[in-house]
Design an enzyme around this catalytic site. Sequence first.
Site, short mmCIF file in Angstrom:
data_model
loop_
_atom_site.label_atom_id
_atom_site.label_comp_id
_atom_site.label_asym_id
_atom_site.label_seq_id
_atom_site.Cartn_x
_atom_site.Cartn_y
_atom_site.Cartn_z
N ARG A 1 -32.43 23.40 30.52
CA ARG A 1 -33.43 24.10 30.40
C ARG A 1 -33.49 25.18 32.24
O ARG A 1 -33.90 23.98 32.48
CB ARG A 1 -34.81 23.86 30.05
N TYR B 1 -27.05 26.67 27.19
CA TYR B 1 -26.91 25.63 26.94
C TYR B 1 -28.73 25.70 26.23
O TYR B 1 -29.58 26.42 26.96
CB TYR B 1 -27.60 24.70 28.70
N GLY B 2 -28.15 24.87 25.34
CA GLY B 2 -29.49 24.11 24.32
C GLY B 2 -30.69 25.09 24.39
O GLY B 2 -30.32 26.35 23.28
N GLY B 3 -31.95 24.78 24.33
CA GLY B 3 -32.50 25.12 24.68
C GLY B 3 -33.13 26.66 25.51
O GLY B 3 -33.46 27.77 24.64
N LYS C 1 -36.54 26.74 20.89
CA LYS C 1 -37.76 26.90 21.89
C LYS C 1 -38.26 27.75 21.79
O LYS C 1 -39.25 28.34 21.40
CB LYS C 1 -37.50 26.01 23.14
N HIS D 1 -44.70 20.93 19.88
CA HIS D 1 -43.53 20.62 20.30
C HIS D 1 -43.46 18.89 19.50
O HIS D 1 -43.67 17.91 20.41
CB HIS D 1 -42.96 20.51 21.59
N SER E 1 -40.25 16.61 26.62
CA SER E 1 -38.58 16.69 26.86
C SER E 1 -38.23 15.36 27.38
O SER E 1 -38.26 14.90 28.25
CB SER E 1 -38.41 17.18 27.36
N CYS F 1 -38.82 12.13 26.15
CA CYS F 1 -40.54 11.11 26.55
C CYS F 1 -39.73 10.58 24.83
O CYS F 1 -41.31 9.43 25.03
CB CYS F 1 -41.43 11.83 26.84
N GLY F 2 -38.69 10.35 24.07
CA GLY F 2 -38.38 9.64 22.65
C GLY F 2 -39.03 10.00 21.39
O GLY F 2 -39.35 9.44 20.81
N LYS F 3 -39.25 11.21 21.38
CA LYS F 3 -39.75 11.80 20.24
C LYS F 3 -38.13 11.94 19.12
O LYS F 3 -38.55 10.28 17.89
CB LYS F 3 -39.36 13.22 20.20
N ASP G 1 -38.31 17.24 16.50
CA ASP G 1 -38.56 17.80 18.03
C ASP G 1 -39.97 19.20 17.97
O ASP G 1 -40.71 19.31 18.91
CB ASP G 1 -37.50 18.44 18.41
N ASN H 1 -29.06 14.18 30.67
CA ASN H 1 -29.21 15.47 29.57
C ASN H 1 -28.17 15.62 28.92
O ASN H 1 -27.79 16.66 28.02
CB ASN H 1 -29.91 16.74 30.46
N SER H 2 -27.30 14.60 28.97
CA SER H 2 -26.30 15.41 27.34
C SER H 2 -26.53 15.46 26.42
O SER H 2 -27.25 13.98 25.91
CB SER H 2 -24.99 14.52 28.15
N ARG H 3 -26.08 15.67 25.58
CA ARG H 3 -26.38 15.70 23.86
C ARG H 3 -25.74 16.05 22.50
O ARG H 3 -24.37 15.50 22.72
CB ARG H 3 -27.95 16.89 23.86
N ASP I 1 -40.06 -1.41 18.13
CA ASP I 1 -41.54 -1.94 18.49
C ASP I 1 -42.60 -1.29 18.31
O ASP I 1 -43.00 -2.08 17.85
CB ASP I 1 -41.45 -3.21 19.97
N ASN I 2 -42.05 0.11 18.47
CA ASN I 2 -42.98 1.10 18.83
C ASN I 2 -43.54 1.17 17.11
O ASN I 2 -44.94 1.19 16.94
CB ASN I 2 -42.99 2.08 18.97
P1 GTP Z 1 -36.36 16.13 23.64
O1 GTP Z 1 -34.98 16.15 22.70
O2 GTP Z 1 -35.75 16.40 24.66
O3 GTP Z 1 -37.48 17.06 23.34
O4 GTP Z 1 -36.29 14.01 23.88
P2 GTP Z 1 -36.75 13.20 22.76
O5 GTP Z 1 -38.82 13.25 22.97
O6 GTP Z 1 -36.13 13.32 22.09
O7 GTP Z 1 -36.43 11.97 23.70
P3 GTP Z 1 -35.22 10.78 22.95
O8 GTP Z 1 -35.82 10.36 21.33
O9 GTP Z 1 -34.34 11.81 22.64
O10 GTP Z 1 -35.40 9.97 24.52
C1 GTP Z 1 -35.37 10.46 25.31
C2 GTP Z 1 -34.76 9.33 26.11
O11 GTP Z 1 -35.97 7.58 26.40
C3 GTP Z 1 -33.80 8.47 25.85
O12 GTP Z 1 -32.79 7.68 26.69
C4 GTP Z 1 -34.35 6.81 25.09
O13 GTP Z 1 -33.75 6.03 25.21
C5 GTP Z 1 -35.73 7.02 26.08
N1 GTP Z 1 -36.76 6.30 24.85
C6 GTP Z 1 -36.98 6.62 24.00
N2 GTP Z 1 -37.74 5.46 22.99
C7 GTP Z 1 -38.43 5.00 24.44
C8 GTP Z 1 -39.19 3.56 24.41
O14 GTP Z 1 -40.12 2.82 23.48
N3 GTP Z 1 -39.01 2.49 25.56
C9 GTP Z 1 -38.55 3.61 26.84
N4 GTP Z 1 -38.24 2.18 27.46
N5 GTP Z 1 -37.42 4.66 26.05
C10 GTP Z 1 -37.37 5.20 25.54
C1 SPV Z 2 -36.35 19.64 25.36
O1 SPV Z 2 -35.73 19.50 26.17
O2 SPV Z 2 -37.34 19.22 24.91
C2 SPV Z 2 -35.11 19.81 24.41
C3 SPV Z 2 -34.11 20.21 24.49
O3 SPV Z 2 -35.32 19.30 22.66
S1 SPV Z 2 -33.42 22.06 24.35
O4 SPV Z 2 -33.13 22.06 23.41
O5 SPV Z 2 -32.50 23.02 26.01
O6 SPV Z 2 -34.70 22.62 25.02
MN MN Z 3 -37.57 18.80 22.60
#
Ligand code: GTP
Ligand code: SPV
Ligand code: MN
Length: 586
Positions: A69, A197-199, A206, A226, A248, A250-252, A275, A364-366, A492-493
């Site tokens: 994005r 690309y993506g968003g 988005k 989000h 983005s 950060c683990g969703k 998401d 940011n590969s998806r 473990d979360n």
């Molecule tokens: P968007 O699609 O961009 O909105 O991202 P998202 O929030 O869905 O994040 P996603 O779950 O894809 O995780 C992003 C990165 O963080 C990946 O490389 C994961 O492996 C890493 N990650 C996710 N959960 C954890 C966690 O609990 N601990 C750690 N250390 N890394 C994590």
């Molecule tokens: C984000 O960046 O929060 C995503 C990927 O989920 S995108 O669709 O490119 O916005």
């Molecule tokens: Mn997202």
Amino acid sequence: MTTNKALAQWITEIAALTQPDHIHWVDGSDDESARLTDGMLADGSLIRLNERTHPNCFLHRSASNDVARVEHLTFVCTRDKADAGENNNWMEPAEAHRLLDGLYAGCMRGRTMYVIPYLMGPYGSPYSRAGVEITDSAYVVANMRIMARIGTQALAHIEAGNSFVKGLHSIGQLDPEQRYIMHFPEELLINSFGSGYGGNALLGKKCHALRIASWQARTEGWLAEHMLILGIEDPQGNTSYVAAAFPSACGKTNLAMLVPPAAFAGWKVWTVGDDIAWLHPGPDGRLWAINPEAGFFGVAPGTSLKTNPNCMRTIGRNTIYTNVAVTEDLQPWWEGIDGDKPAKLTDWQGRPHDPANGPAAHPNSRFTVAAAQCPSYSPQANAPEGVPISAIIFGGRRSTVAPLVFEALDWAHGVFTGAAVASETTAAAVGQVGQVRRDPMAMKPFCGYNFGDYWAHWLGVGERVTRLPKVFHVNWFRKDADGKFMWPGYGDNMRVLKWIVERCEDRADARHTPVGLVPHANDIDVTGLTLSPQTLDALLAMDPEIWQREVAAIREFFGTFGSRLPEGLRAQVERIERELERQRAA
Ligand code: GTP
Ligand code: SPV
Ligand code: MN
């Protein structure tokens, strides 16, 4: 074609402007999809992956300057600049239209214009919303087909008289100097140019489901966020639903598909969305959430059978991969995937992989894949009424400051906690990675209007909704002095989710701090986990001096919203400052 006059007229107008060779109304059928795929295989925009190991999977390599994005090129164009707010780039609507119409003029000559009617949300849900995306990219059509409900049925929804968001997209010349993602919330219109690309390009996601929808949600009394949505089933068979907003990458997606650790026999996590969540006050006084999307556009790097087994089991077939690396026998590969790194890889740009060029897969590969393929896909995921939300969780990627988890004291403090979220930037957007920035409610890039008004709207929900969810804040990303993650994360979360569910049912303890309610070490179930007591204490520490500095930074950030900052948030800052000072002096 269509019986909807407004839609027919818009298509005629855009065709006259963009001058496509052909117009193709997307019906969403398997036949159509197969024909589009064949075309993309022929022109090289898709590469077929190993059919034995990854049936019906494809690789797309985007232009190397078009991989994320572009927040600096994303605009909210409202008549009054103050309505867009400090949180958005703004351009005067007439000027934005002149600029974009100039770029669109003749841009589809020699190309096909695809018209994609789509629905965000389950068929038959009163909360679902329609849109129509015009695009000159077959790759966008293929992705939209997975991410949204597209084609004949969506068109019927529009022809039944429902309103729709208009989205015009052209890849243009993929020139970063001529790239704009423009939103006109007052016209329910999106204009995107110059990115595939993506968003930036899948406009249902988005642009519509967050930026335009957040604007509509404010005027109509709901929330477009989000957030992932998941169900937590306990060993007795009771399921509670939570929604969680993390910035983005950060683990969703990972949390949404969590597999509990072995010690949690009988617990199960159900995936509703990964998401975006649309939350509406329901007739019973609770907030009910639907996932407007139908697929996952997830981050590949870091995904493995260890970190996210449900995801790995989802993306083995019928998946479009974008900017991953490939092995010699055309299997997708990325940093963090299971197994040893193969000696020979082709990188995301199609070159023989040389570590000197950086990672093999783009950070940011998806993958794009249908949600219904996920083994933990919730039986309630398509419920027209959505799922009732017991807890809202905010979080960020913070190597310091934020503890593993805390609970907000009440709704208003929860809104403060969300508004104060800070996180280290990631590869999901173009720009520097690892910089701490404020990302309120994980919506910094996605809120379609002034954050001051947005927070006031959140506070207002607290007045109108009678059975409010509890609000929490989590941080999986604390690091020790050696730069290593202190918390194992991923499955473990579940240990943190369990405390959250128990708090919602008044079954777990916590200690009061000015910043929120923090579990005692023995409130977190660590059965089967090797984690030193010192590490757990450090993860749950709430240092008043560190937080005094943090709150000073929050006060300064809030100050940038001037008179639009709601009084309720100013009051939170003052209370926390007072209490922290008293605690430090004691
Ligand atoms: P968007 O699609 O961009 O909105 O991202 P998202 O929030 O869905 O994040 P996603 O779950 O894809 O995780 C992003 C990165 O963080 C990946 O490389 C994961 O492996 C890493 N990650 C996710 N959960 C954890 C966690 O609990 N601990 C750690 N250390 N890394 C994590
Ligand atoms: C984000 O960046 O929060 C995503 C990927 O989920 S995108 O669709 O490119 O916005
Ligand atoms: Mn997202």
